[in-house]
Scaffold this active site. Structure first.
Site, short mmCIF file in Angstrom:
data_model
loop_
_atom_site.label_atom_id
_atom_site.label_comp_id
_atom_site.label_asym_id
_atom_site.label_seq_id
_atom_site.Cartn_x
_atom_site.Cartn_y
_atom_site.Cartn_z
CD GLU A 65 1.46 -4.13 -4.04
OE1 GLU A 65 0.94 -3.98 -2.91
OE2 GLU A 65 1.22 -5.10 -4.79
CB CYS A 115 -2.31 -2.33 -6.60
SG CYS A 115 -0.63 -1.78 -6.77
CB CYS A 117 -1.23 -0.82 -11.41
SG CYS A 117 -1.32 -2.21 -10.27
CG HIS A 156 -6.98 -3.55 -10.77
ND1 HIS A 156 -7.09 -4.77 -11.40
CD2 HIS A 156 -5.78 -3.56 -10.14
CE1 HIS A 156 -6.01 -5.50 -11.15
NE2 HIS A 156 -5.21 -4.78 -10.38
NE ARG A 176 3.54 -3.67 -11.44
CZ ARG A 176 3.43 -2.35 -11.28
NH1 ARG A 176 2.45 -1.71 -11.90
NH2 ARG A 176 4.26 -1.68 -10.53
CB SER A 190 1.48 -10.08 -10.83
OG SER A 190 2.29 -8.95 -11.09
CB CYS A 214 1.92 -5.63 -9.17
SG CYS A 214 0.99 -4.37 -8.27
CB CYS A 267 10.91 -6.47 5.62
SG CYS A 267 9.17 -6.83 5.25
#
Length: 546
Positions: A14, A61, A64, A68, A458, A481, A525, A528
């Protein structure tokens, strides 16, 4: 100087992450981790009502989706001095447990497994032998020769059409893949079954949380789902929990063991040195002593020297981040003053700050939690860890690795999932006794400071709030992260991911599968195309990554 390899962006995560490594002699000798996305929610929250913070930070996010929300609620509760009722604590634990189950299953099968599993190789498998293998290693409710023949035919249809569907754009045929065709076919089948399960697992959040993503049931002082605490709703949650935990025990954990048996060498690759866990899932109001997942700090891999972790010892460095200043500050005094500049690995190269505990970088996440719990003698963790290393024939030191990090997720999912049944029964017992309180009243103080610590899928998460004139004066949060993927600090010490990549073998610079294995094992977290730049020829290789 070795060759530089840049993977930007890392996919199957993510957010936007850039990893750059220097390779010499077929191994990584230096690494840089760069968060390429600025968030800035700390700035948005300044001057707002403290009750706004959980709703804003929850939307950091959608993956998750609960974490938070919970940490922010706890920070405000700490600042205003409110103690939540027992039922609210239990419901929060159940929702948090459901987050672990959902996140870890999705991470292994849909974000990380394809680093170990060569799906196209499954076309060479014998479905009959695959069925025998599956019967030997798992207790999945589906299987048999006809089943695996059907899965294989579905993959073949993708290949023949030139459209691999969800399995497109990966490094199929890479020499670092070691599973036999039958193992790959079994894993591919379980990948598809896990897709079906994840929707059901997410429903656990909706039972008591109204919806998923972005639950609505938490408030400062407790929870708002009192009218949902009926036999039907509790029964629905229990049914979904059981189906999920059956998958965890009968499919997820056996698959981890089966895959790990072919990659034991990765028990010596991708390790870090220090480990931090705030712990979580309180079993009473007495924290941190009652935390089901214990709190602790391990330095230099010394399990015997585990100590209680203290949030006062956390600072964030910005010397190599795109922010003003160079000072390392505790989050209560932390600043978020963005100043973007050039990407410079010798200077500033990331939007992520560099958290440190007593000046040291620390890995957070499932491995840190399992190591802390193991070191503190938690019997449930010690049992699954000892059983696992015994079955694989590896020492406990193999946990300090990419393989250990991946296995730790499955092990803690088993332990947390098993505990959830007891919490459901505890809730039922309270309701039978007429103890139905789920909320405690409170008022916004004129001023105050609070911290909300939790440990999420995480890793270690902390929210810090300062209230002045009943408004948010300062708000900072240090996410898993940031701990794991942050850059060097003012003292030049590498972040955990940077450290973990040193020594990683790279067989083919144009297909850096080994680098992705370790990066994905942290479940970043931060979404292309990937390119690799050869500094010797200045040639750009376009690389596709699933």
């Amino acid at each position: 100087m070795g060759k530089r390899i840049t993977i930007d962006p890392i996919t199957r995560i993510e957010g936007h992450l850039r990893i750059e490594v220097e390779v010499s002699g077929g191994k990584v000798v230096n690494a840089w981790s760069s968060g390429q996305m600025f968030r800035g929610l700390e700035i948005i929250l300044q001057g707002r009502d403290p009750r706004d913070a959980p709703l804003f930070t929850q939307r950091s996010c959608g993956v998750c989706t609960y974490t938070h929300y919970l940490a922010s609620i706890r920070a405000v509760e700490n600042a205003v001095g409110v103690q939540i009722p027992d039922n609210a604590r239990i419901i929060r634990n159940l929702l948090h447990g459901a987050q672990f189950q959902h996140d870890h299953i999705v991470h292994f099968y849909h974000l990380h497994a394809l680093d170990w599993v060569d799906v196209v190789s499954a076309l060479k498998a014998d479905p009959k032998k695959t069925s025998a293998l599956a019967d030997q290693v798992s207790e999945a409710p589906w299987g048999g020769t006809a089943y695996f023949t059907q899965v294989q035919q579905r993959i073949k249809t993708f290949v023949d059409s030139g459209q691999l569907g969800p399995f497109a754009n990966a490094y199929w045929g890479h020499p670092a893949y070691k599973l036999p065709p039958e193992g790959n076919l079994m894993a591919a089948a379980h990948y598809l079954e896990a897709l079906r399960l994840q929707a059901k697992t997410a429903r656990m959040h909706a039972v008591f949380g109204a919806k998923n993503p972005h639950l609505q049931t938490l408030v400062v002082g407790g929870v708002t789902c009192a009218k949902d605490l009926t036999p039907d709703r509790i029964g629905e949650f229990l049914f979904l929990w059981k189906e999920t935990q059956d998958f965890v025990r009968k499919v997820y954990l056996p698959d981890i063991l089966a895959v790990a048996s072919f990659y034991k060498d990765w028990g010596g690759i991708g390790g870090t040195t220090n480990f931090l866990a705030w712990g979580d899932l309180p079993l009473s109001a007495n924290e941190p002593e009652s935390l089901f997942l214990p709190r602790g700090i391990i330095m230099n891999r010394d399990l015997k020297g585990v100590k209680m972790a203290e949030e006062s010892k956390v600072t964030e460095h910005v010397a190599h981040s795109w922010y003003e200043g160079k000072a390392d500050l505790h989050p209560h005094e932390g600043e978020t003053k963005p100043r973007h500049g050039d990407y410079d690995t010798a200077g500033r190269y990331s939007w992520l700050k560099a958290p440190r505990y007593e000046g040291q970088s620390c890995e957070v996440g499932p491995l840190a939690r399992v190591l802390v719990a193991y070191a503190r003698g938690k019997k449930e963790i010690r049992k699954v860890v000892n059983d696992t290393i015994s079955k694989l024939g590896i020492p406990v030191t193999a946990l300090f690795s990419t393989l250990g990090r991946t296995a730790a997720r499955a092990l803690e999912t088993v332990v947390i999932g098993d505990a959830m049944e007891g919490w459901i029964m505890e809730l039922v017992g309270n309701l039978k006794k007429g103890k139905g309180d789920t909320y405690a009243p409170w008022t916004v103080p004129k001023s105050g400071m609070g911290v909300g610590l939790n440990d999420v899928a995480r890793g270690s998460l902390g929210h810090w709030i300062q209230i002045e004139d009943k408004k948010i004066k300062n708000y900072q949060y240090v996410v898993p992260s940031t701990w794991n993927l942050g850059p060097r600090c003012a003292n030049g010490k590498l972040g955990p991911v940077e450290e973990s990549l040193i020594g990683t073998p790279v067989a083919d610079p144009k297909r850096p599968l080994e680098i992705l294995r370790t990066v994905h094992s942290f479940d970043p977290c931060i979404a292309c195309a990937v390119h690799v730049i050869d500094p010797d020829s200045n040639q750009v290789y376009k690389v596709k990554v699933l």
